[in-house]
Scaffold this motif. Structure first.
Motif, PDB file in Angstrom:
ATOM      1  N   LEU A   1      13.322  79.287  58.015  1.00 19.36           N
ATOM      2  CA  LEU A   1      13.346  77.822  57.882  1.00 19.36           C
ATOM      3  C   LEU A   1      14.775  77.301  57.991  1.00 19.36           C
ATOM      4  N   ARG A   2      15.732  78.100  57.479  1.00 17.14           N
ATOM      5  CA  ARG A   2      17.141  77.703  57.599  1.00 17.14           C
ATOM      6  C   ARG A   2      17.539  77.622  59.072  1.00 17.14           C
TER       7      ARG A   2
ATOM      8  N   PHE B   1      11.570  68.269  55.060  1.00 19.83           N
ATOM      9  CA  PHE B   1      11.096  67.552  53.867  1.00 19.83           C
ATOM     10  C   PHE B   1      10.491  68.548  52.892  1.00 19.83           C
ATOM     11  N   ILE B   2      10.753  68.293  51.619  1.00 19.63           N
ATOM     12  CA  ILE B   2      10.232  69.199  50.598  1.00 19.63           C
ATOM     13  C   ILE B   2       9.519  68.394  49.522  1.00 19.63           C
TER      14      ILE B   2
ATOM     15  N   ASP C   1      16.380  72.868  48.939  1.00 21.32           N
ATOM     16  CA  ASP C   1      16.594  71.430  48.756  1.00 21.32           C
ATOM     17  C   ASP C   1      17.813  70.932  49.517  1.00 21.32           C
ATOM     18  N   GLU C   2      18.836  71.806  49.635  1.00 25.15           N
ATOM     19  CA  GLU C   2      20.083  71.393  50.295  1.00 25.15           C
ATOM     20  C   GLU C   2      19.879  71.054  51.767  1.00 25.15           C
ATOM     21  N   LEU C   3      18.766  71.551  52.361  1.00 27.25           N
ATOM     22  CA  LEU C   3      18.528  71.248  53.773  1.00 27.25           C
ATOM     23  C   LEU C   3      17.710  69.988  53.967  1.00 27.25           C
ATOM     24  N   ALA C   4      17.109  69.521  52.854  1.00 26.68           N
ATOM     25  CA  ALA C   4      16.058  68.513  53.014  1.00 26.68           C
ATOM     26  C   ALA C   4      16.603  67.109  53.194  1.00 26.68           C
TER      27      ALA C   4
ATOM     28  N   TYR D   1      10.534  65.304  47.300  1.00 32.09           N
ATOM     29  CA  TYR D   1       9.609  64.612  46.403  1.00 32.09           C
ATOM     30  C   TYR D   1       9.244  65.574  45.295  1.00 32.09           C
ATOM     31  N   ASN D   2       9.624  65.251  44.069  1.00 34.25           N
ATOM     32  CA  ASN D   2       9.323  66.129  42.939  1.00 34.25           C
ATOM     33  C   ASN D   2       8.210  65.534  42.106  1.00 34.25           C
TER      34      ASN D   2
END
Lengths: 316, 171, 902
Positions: free
Chosen positions: C393-394, C430-431, C440-443, C447-448
């Motif tokens: 994914l990275r 999107f996460i 999260d750093e890539l997103a 949405y938590n």
């Protein structure tokens, strides 16, 4: 009683010498090859003989399943028997002789011809191609050398005017036959080596090419009999040389006559070993060529000259 | 014909020559120091085992008769946990000694290794390790290895500079 | 195709890779250090010099770095020109001025790229007379050993660790001749992929620390191709053995699965095989109150009477091979065979498989995930449940950058240029998650929320993409705007990817993901759905008939069972203590086949030692639906046997069905395929044990394997015959085919002059390409049915409302500790944290908890003690509890719970 004593004396001394030769040969070969030889068992390695005997008695006495058993067992016996019989006519001293036969020499020649059977039958009974090749060679070689072995002695017979070995020795009181019969002596010696198939004439058993020739399949005491038989043959030929050409038991009287006889015999045994240490084995065809093309004419010439000289001296 | 007689004569003369036979074992023969006999493992001048379990001897062995396992002691110094030579396979070629980068494995002038039981030909480390330096004195691999393996500190070895000070930009 | 001329000969090449890799693919041996097919090239080491000529008349040419050179039409170069050879030897000589003299004690020795390259260039004597530079080393944790003196400054480590794997804590310090690669201070390397430094580093700066404890040289190890057992991705691995114990695991290249890398759980998780707790004896309990006793053979345990009378129930396992599970179901009959997983998990897995099989979305391989241009993660913490998927994914997040670079004419391999141009451009990412995750750093959007709300979020995205989808619009305008933004991004993408989850235990999230996929494919896109299945053979097991553990418990409590056979499964890790105990109490006799002692094994009446993946052959199915075979590397030592072989023995004893007695692995496969034709590819396309390559088996040992006549000499000086292997086409010796074996049977990587794992390139059609001799291993089992038959899911869950005094506890999976087998290894155990529970800081204050201190919680009558930690992304009323297989009682999460005391 004296007769039994003589037979026992001859048997014991011949067998002791033959067995002792196992040790002596190895020590002498070592001597000529700058080695020490067997020196571990007993003082000077003298007990080596006993060790070897024990060893050979305890070895598995194996008869190959493909062999002709009866003949296989008989063959080594023939060899020992013929040689031992010959010793009957050898005069160890003036009165130390089993059978003072008037055809002693013929008896010897006859027996040595019978000896061939031992080897031929041994090789044949083994049912092994190497053994058979060895015995074929042996028969050819022994027949060939038989011829001029006999002829080489004709000169001696003519000079002694007898077939009795005792007479021949007595005839040498004036001088050893080796001097007038030098050629005869040389040829008899060569033929003797061939007859006992010792190196360089050990072509019947040539290890390199025939594994061990006629006795390849023999083991244990049967092999031992061939082995001892060879040494007895060496002793026999040496004894004959001493008798026929070197005056037998004759010698200066400060030593007993039998001793002189043993001394001369021992010298020729040593010569056998020295020759074994020195000379390589000739090729089979070279051996036959030497026999038929060189030695036979030479021996015939020797008879002719001896005869001529004898007629000339007698006519004087 | 004459040559045959001459040969016999020369052979006879040998009876008076000096014997070549060596009187082993009463008289032991001289073996040169580099004779390739029994294999031993030596120690360095500090008394530590020289073997660093690099496996090169095992790799070079043409009959594959050396097996060992590397381990690290509490300081990080590498040593063989076990070191086994199957002498019933060894051909004493000396390749292991040539391959050894630390002079640990050495062949010595001893060949008297006969055994009645073949299992006794398998030597473990305790049978191989001697207390001395063997043929090569004064060599300690860890002093020249260039890394810290718990024997000497970084930069403390031969031909090494002191460790780089990362906080210093002047150099 | 492009035509280029190398040393007078013309070649046709594709031209999409740099000149160095093009030449390597053509079989030229050009030495190199810094280039890596997955990392690109930066021209740091200056070793890969070749001579480039301007045109056909140019006689002089000029030396260029082949890794920084694009391949152009009509290019004329020389690889063997004396000038470049001298140049390369000089470069190595320079690099070697400071390299220590320690190959004998270096763990890289014998598989060192620097050694290979030094030999290749011909440098052999250090003329430099000055002292060698030294560095202080760091303790980088239990996985990686650091020895900076060996460094040659190729920069591969930081380029992998930071640029490729997104690590933060390894960097380069200093300047000029004092360049240093390490952390700012001693400490554990945080990345989940730190173990790859061992393979990426061309020399021994980073070496395998667990291997160091039981070191063996590469040439001395017996190797076998295998598949990782520690998550559902099925990364390909090489397992290596020496003196009967597993020594290490390396990555095995598979161009469609893991590529060059594997995660740390896969690399270091093997140690359970060497665990002293391994079951290695047959044991039985003479009567219920006795302890287990050792038995010499099975007949002593009275097995024949058991099978001749009475009902036998079998429980399979998602961590056992397809063949072993099938063997058990064949023994007990389909009606008495149960998957060893809870009913909830079984339902989720079967739903997930049905979604992937239905054809509404593509089931992507890890390589295909790297190519996706928009990513939506719903509820999954991929980094911890399927680490290698996170790595893919990275790479996927860089596709926008690569697209822009391609437009500007910068090729992908020109890594530094691409990254300079990059300036934080990222593909749409999107996460939606209940807690913070490493990705999260890539997103672009995070949405938590509670799992139910994540599902609602997913449904609303589907309805925003396609109006045909069931409509769900959030009343919150801000949230609805985010939904629209995500919907637009996914719609704009060519290959959108939805990563969804099973581990959160929420079926609505799966349904919502399916809705998004249907919506996207209705809009003409080609959506993919990637799912991290919980265990290595979850997918394969779900394709066999059988009920769940809950159903097994029902059947047993209703009808009772005389004998229960449990296959490689710890029921106490899947059922609550009460339920598990009740199953054991209802059965007269319990037979357990397993390799490690656990709570279930302790309850066994007959305990049979089963082999692990390292001493058996088997097939497992990964998340993509790819069936892959693992081969044995250790010879099975009596009385240990493969599970299917034990079961075959039981079939023989029971005298029931002689079709199901197998003496060879291939016979089990044949039975499996005849019962389940869906697996026919396993029999038809995978090699069988009597497969021969040019009339030879494949050797598991390198031809330099040493110690053959001494390794067993302490036991007996007479050498035994090499063990025979009737279950695989591999040999337990050096004898076998000398060359590149078929791709699925590569036991180790080696090529003349290339002793390091860099020799992998020689086994591929091109660097980072596919394997020669049969392509990438594995067979896709999923059949894509007609997608028109699939309808939208419509049942929305209610929004989550926190009730006072009550907490919704969601599971937080950990890379180390949540997986059963790897946790039993001593090295991984060092990295397992104590049980913890996550709240946001407001909640901690509200509940009067103290951070970093232990507190007690009660969840469904189970009391849990955990350290309180904060994670501000967790919504109010929700808590995240660590999932650990050891040191924590099993609870079924998510569930409601509350604070017991502080």
């Amino acid at each position: 009683m004296k007769f039994v004593f003589i037979i026992a004396g001859v048997l014991i001394s011949v067998l002791t010498i033959a067995a002792g030769l196992i040790y002596v040969e190895r020590r002498l070969l070592a001597l000529f090859q700058d080695r020490l030889g067997p020196n571990r068992v007993g003082p000077f390695g003298l007990l080596q003989v006993i060790a070897d005997m024990i060893k050979i008695f305890f070895k598995e006495d194996w008869i190959p399943p493909f062999a002709d058993k009866a003949v296989f067992v008989m063959a080594p016996g023939i060899l020992i028997a013929t040689i031992l019989l010959t010793f009957a006519v050898i005069p160890f001293a003036d009165n130390f002789i089993v059978l003072d036969s008037n055809i002693g020499l013929l008896f010897f020649l006859g027996n040595s011809s019978l000896g061939v059977y031992s080897i031929v039958l041994g090789g044949w009974a083994s049912n092994n191609k190497y053994s058979l090749l060895g015995s074929i060679r042996a028969s050819a070689q022994m027949l060939t050398y038989e011829v001029f072995m006999g002829l080489s002695l004709v000169g001696v017979i003519m000079m002694a005017d007898s077939f009795s070995l005792r007479d021949i020795v007595e005839a040498q009181r004036g001088g050893w036959f080796v001097i007038p019969q030098f050629v005869g002596f040389v040829i008899f010696f060569i033929a003797g080596i061939a007859e006992t198939h010792r190196t360089p004439f050990d072509i019947p058993e040539a290890d390199g090419e025939l594994v061990a020739g006629y006795h390849s399949e023999y083991s244990g005491m049967k092999f031992g009999m061939f082995f001892v038989g060879e040494y007895m043959g060496v002793t026999l030929i040496s004894a004959l040389i001493a008798t026929l050409f070197f005056g037998g038991w004759l010698g200066p009287s400060f030593l007993p006559p039998a001793f002189w006889f043993f001394l001369k015999t021992a010298f020729f045994i040593c010569m056998f070993i020295l020759i074994r240490a020195s000379l390589p084995r000739p090729r089979y065809d070279q051996l036959m060529e030497l026999g038929w093309k060189v030695l036979l004419p030479l021996v015939l010439l020797n008879i002719l000259i001896t005869g001529g000289v004898l007629i000339y001296t007698h006519s004087l | 014909m004459l040559s045959i007689l001459r040969s016999i004569w020369y052979t006879f003369l040998h009876a008076f020559h000096k014997r070549e036979t060596q009187g082993y074992p009463e008289k032991l023969p001289y073996l040169p120091p580099r004779y390739r006999g029994r294999i031993i493992l030596s120690r360095d001048s500090d008394g530590n085992e020289r073997c660093v379990a690099c496996n090169l001897c095992a790799a070079v062995c043409p009959v594959d008769c050396i097996a060992l396992q590397a381990a690290n002691d509490e300081n990080g110094r590498r040593y063989p946990e076990f070191f086994r030579i199957n002498f019933s396979r060894c051909i004493y070629c000396g390749f292991c000694e040539e391959a050894c980068p630390t002079y640990a494995i050495q062949l010595i002038p001893d060949f008297e290794m006969g055994e009645y039981d073949r299992q006794n030909m398998v030597y473990e480390k305790e049978h191989l390790l001697i207390s001395g330096e063997g043929k090569y004195h004064g060599y300690n691999f860890y002093n020249v290895a260039g890394v810290d393996m718990g024997v000497k500190g970084t930069g403390k070895g031969e031909n090494e500079e002191a460790p780089v000070d990362l906080k210093n930009l002047i150099h | 195709m492009i035509k280029i001329q190398i040393d007078g000969t013309f070649y046709e090449v594709k031209g999409d890779r740099n000149l160095l890799e093009t030449c390597l693919a053509l079989g030229f041996d050009i030495p190199y250090f810094c280039n890596h097919p997955s990392l690109g090239s930066v021209g740091a080491c200056r070793l890969c010099a070749v001579k480039k000529f301007a045109d056909a008349d140019d006689k002089k040419g000029r030396v260029v770095m082949s890794c920084m050179e694009a391949v152009t039409e009509g290019m004329r170069i020389s690889v063997n020109d004396p000038a470049v050879k001298t140049f390369r030897a000089a470069v190595i000589e320079g690099l070697m001025t400071n390299h220590p003299h320690d190959c004998p004690i270096c763990d890289e020795g014998g598989e060192c790229h620097l050694q290979d390259m030094t030999v290749m260039t011909g440098h052999n004597y250090r003329k430099f007379v000055f002292k060698k530079r030294t560095y202080n080393n760091q303790n980088l944790g239990p996985f990686v050993q650091h020895e900076m003196n060996r460094c040659i400054q190729c920069y591969r480590c930081v380029r992998f660790y930071r640029d490729y794997a997104g690590g933060k804590d390894l960097n380069v310090f200093g300047s000029a001749n004092h360049v240093y690669f390490g952390r700012h201070k001693d400490g554990i390397l945080e990345s989940e992929f730190s173990g790859n430094l061992v393979e990426v580093c061309p020399t021994g700066v980073f070496t395998d620390k667990p291997l160091k404890k039981h070191y063996a040289r590469k040439w001395d190890m017996t190797n076998a191709p295998s598949v990782c057992m520690h998550c559902g991705l099925g990364c390909n691995i090489i397992v290596s053995e020496r003196y009967g114990s597993v020594r290490r695991v390396m990555s095995r290249y598979n161009g469609s699965v893991n590529g060059y890398f594997i995660c740390d759980r896969g690399r270091f998780g093997y140690e359970f095989i060497n665990n002293p707790d391994r079951i290695k004896k047959i044991q039985f309990r003479p009567s219920k109150n006795n302890n287990l006793q050792e038995a010499r053979e099975v007949s002593e345990t009275g097995l024949s009477e058991i099978f001749k009378s009475g009902k036998v129930v079998g429980i399979g396992s998602p961590r056992a091979s397809l063949e072993s599970n099938f063997a058990l179901s064949a023994l007990v009959g389909k009606n008495n065979f149960f998957h060893g997983i809870s009913g909830k998990e079984q339902k989720l897995i079967q739903k997930a498989v049905s979604i992937l099989e239905s054809g509404i979305a593509h089931s992507p391989s890890l390589k295909e995930i790297e190519k996706c241009d928009a990513v939506l993660i719903l509820g999954e913490d991929v980094t911890n449940t399927a680490p290698m998927m996170a790595l893919s994914l990275r790479q996927a997040s860089r596709n926008k950058t690569l697209g822009i670079a391609a437009k500007l004419g910068i090729p992908k391999w020109n890594d530094n240029a691409v990254r300079e141009m990059d300036q934080d451009t990222k593909s749409p990412f999107f996460i939606a998650s209940s807690f913070s995750t490493k990705l999260d750093e890539l997103a672009d959007e995070i949405y938590n929320a509670a799992p139910g709300d994540i599902a609602r979020f997913g449904y609303s995205i589907a309805s925003a993409i396609n109006s045909g989808a069931p409509v769900l619009i959030h009343p919150d305008e801000k949230l609805q705007n985010r939904v629209r933004k995500i919907a637009d991004a996914l719609s704009a993408a060519e290959n959108p990817l939805i990563v969804t989850c099973i581990t959160s235990g929420n079926e609505d999230i799966l349904n919502a993901s399916a809705n998004i996929a249907i919506a996207l494919s209705t809009a003409g896109k080609k959506p993919s759905i990637a799912i991290a299945f919980p265990e290595c053979n979850s997918v394969g097991l779900s394709m066999l008939d059988g009920g769940s553990l809950d159903e097994a418990a029902d059947t047993i409590s209703k009808n009772g069972a005389d004998t229960l056979i449990i296959l490689e499964n710890d029921l106490y890790g899947r059922l609550s203590l009460k339920n598990a105990d009740s199953i054991f109490e209802k059965c007269r006799q319990i037979i357990v086949l397993d390799h490690l002692m656990n709570e279930t094994a302790k309850r066994a009446d007959i305990l049979l030692p089963a082999s692990t993946f390292a001493d058996s052959v088997g097939t497992i199915v990964n998340n993509e639906g790819r069936a892959q075979r693992f081969y044995n590397v250790i010879q099975v030592a009596e009385p240990v046997k493969e599970s299917w072989r034990w079961i075959s023995d039981m079939v023989k004893i029971s005298e029931k069905n002689n079709d199901y007695t197998w003496d060879k692995f291939d016979n089990v496969v044949a039975s499996l395929v005849s019962s389940y034709p869906v697996f026919s590819g396993i029999k038809e396309k995978m090699v069988s044990a009597d497969f021969r390559f040019f009339n030879e088996k494949i050797a598991r040992q390198n031809k330099r394997f040493s110690g053959r006549t001494a390794m067993n000499a302490n036991i007996s000086v007479s050498e035994p015959k090499p063990p025979q292997d009737n279950d695989s086409p591999l040999n337990f010796s050096m004898e076998g085919y000398k060359g590149d074996p078929p791709s699925s049977l590569i036991p180790y990587y080696w090529s003349p002059g290339w002793n390091s794992s860099q020799s992998m390139t020689k086994y591929m059609d091109e660097p980072e390409g596919h394997l020669k001799e049969g392509g990438d291993p594995g067979i896709i089992i999923f059949s894509n049915k007609n997608k028109s038959s699939v309808d939208y899911f419509k049942n929305f869950p209610d929004p989550f409302k926190a009730k006072p005094g009550e907490l919704l506890i969601v599971p937080v999976y950990m890379i180390f500790g949540s997986e059963e087998l790897s946790s039993k290894g001593e090295t991984i155990a060092e990295r397992i944290s104590e049980p913890f529970i996550l709240f946001n800081e407001k909640e901690i204050t509200k509940l009067q908890l103290i951070e970093n201190e232990k507190s007690k919680f009660i969840i469904n009558q189970v009391v849990i003690t955990a350290i309180v930690k904060h994670d501000n992304k967790i919504p109010d009323g929700v808590a995240g509890l660590s999932v650990l297989t050891a040191g924590m009682q099993y609870t079924d999460l998510p569930d409601l719970g509350k604070v017991l005391s502080t």
